[in-house]
Scaffold this active site. Sequence first.
Site, mmCIF file in Angstrom:
data_model
loop_
_atom_site.group_PDB
_atom_site.id
_atom_site.type_symbol
_atom_site.label_atom_id
_atom_site.label_comp_id
_atom_site.label_asym_id
_atom_site.label_seq_id
_atom_site.Cartn_x
_atom_site.Cartn_y
_atom_site.Cartn_z
ATOM 1 C CG ASP A 154 -2.276 0.588 0.933
ATOM 2 O OD1 ASP A 154 -2.404 1.501 0.317
ATOM 3 O OD2 ASP A 154 -3.118 0.558 1.802
ATOM 4 C CD1 TRP A 155 0.456 5.832 -3.068
ATOM 5 C CD2 TRP A 155 -0.379 3.887 -3.509
ATOM 6 N NE1 TRP A 155 0.340 5.903 -4.371
ATOM 7 C CE2 TRP A 155 -0.111 4.397 -4.696
ATOM 8 C CE3 TRP A 155 -0.726 2.503 -3.332
ATOM 9 C CZ2 TRP A 155 -0.404 3.639 -5.735
ATOM 10 C CZ3 TRP A 155 -0.885 1.902 -4.550
ATOM 11 C CH2 TRP A 155 -0.694 2.496 -5.732
#
Length: 223
Positions: A154-155
């Site tokens: 995920d970011w």
Amino acid sequence: ANSWDTDLLHAVGTAIGEEARVNDIQAWYAPGVNLHRSPYTSRNHEYYSEDPVLSGKLAAQVIKGAKNEGLITYLKHFAVSEGGKNPSEVNTWLTEQNMREIYLKGFGMAVTAGAKAVMTSYNKVNGVYTPNSHDLCTKVLRNEWGFEGVVMTDWYSTNPGQGDNALCMSAGNDLIMPGGGYFKRQILRGLRKGKVTRQQLRCCCGRVVRAIFDSPIQQEYIG
């Protein structure tokens, strides 16, 4: 999800796949199959239910519908991301039985339905950040469930003080999002220190390249 209607969820996946094709979108960061363990979980609006079998069955139909239209789905957030407004600070301790029967069940059902990509979560599971977990990213996902696609973070889940970018690669987490100088430097330092091998890096790169060649836009170009 409240409908419990698998045909409806298949139609939803198909509709999203059709929209994506019209707009030249190759991948969709969904579906989310984590459970609603806590009302404070920051991503509850994305997840299907409090029941792992229901989540798995519905996600499987969304994936099949989208896949029929050529859309790659990123099953998320793998795994045990069910509590806390700031998930990167959550560390969930649980037994293997608890994890498999409740928190991994929906993921396993969705993977066997044909998910081509998986997104790891921010949190720790039994003291290990999920993108750094060889047990999750390789032993369970790939070796047990037969998953052959790309695993991505995920970011910014591997920002300083969070997951280790080199350990991501050795664990089987192929792609660091969104990328950048810090991430690359940490991978190179890890390579020098033996946290990750060149062969493991090549393996991760190979899975990313294969996903690109399998993407709808690349198939159209080749065709």
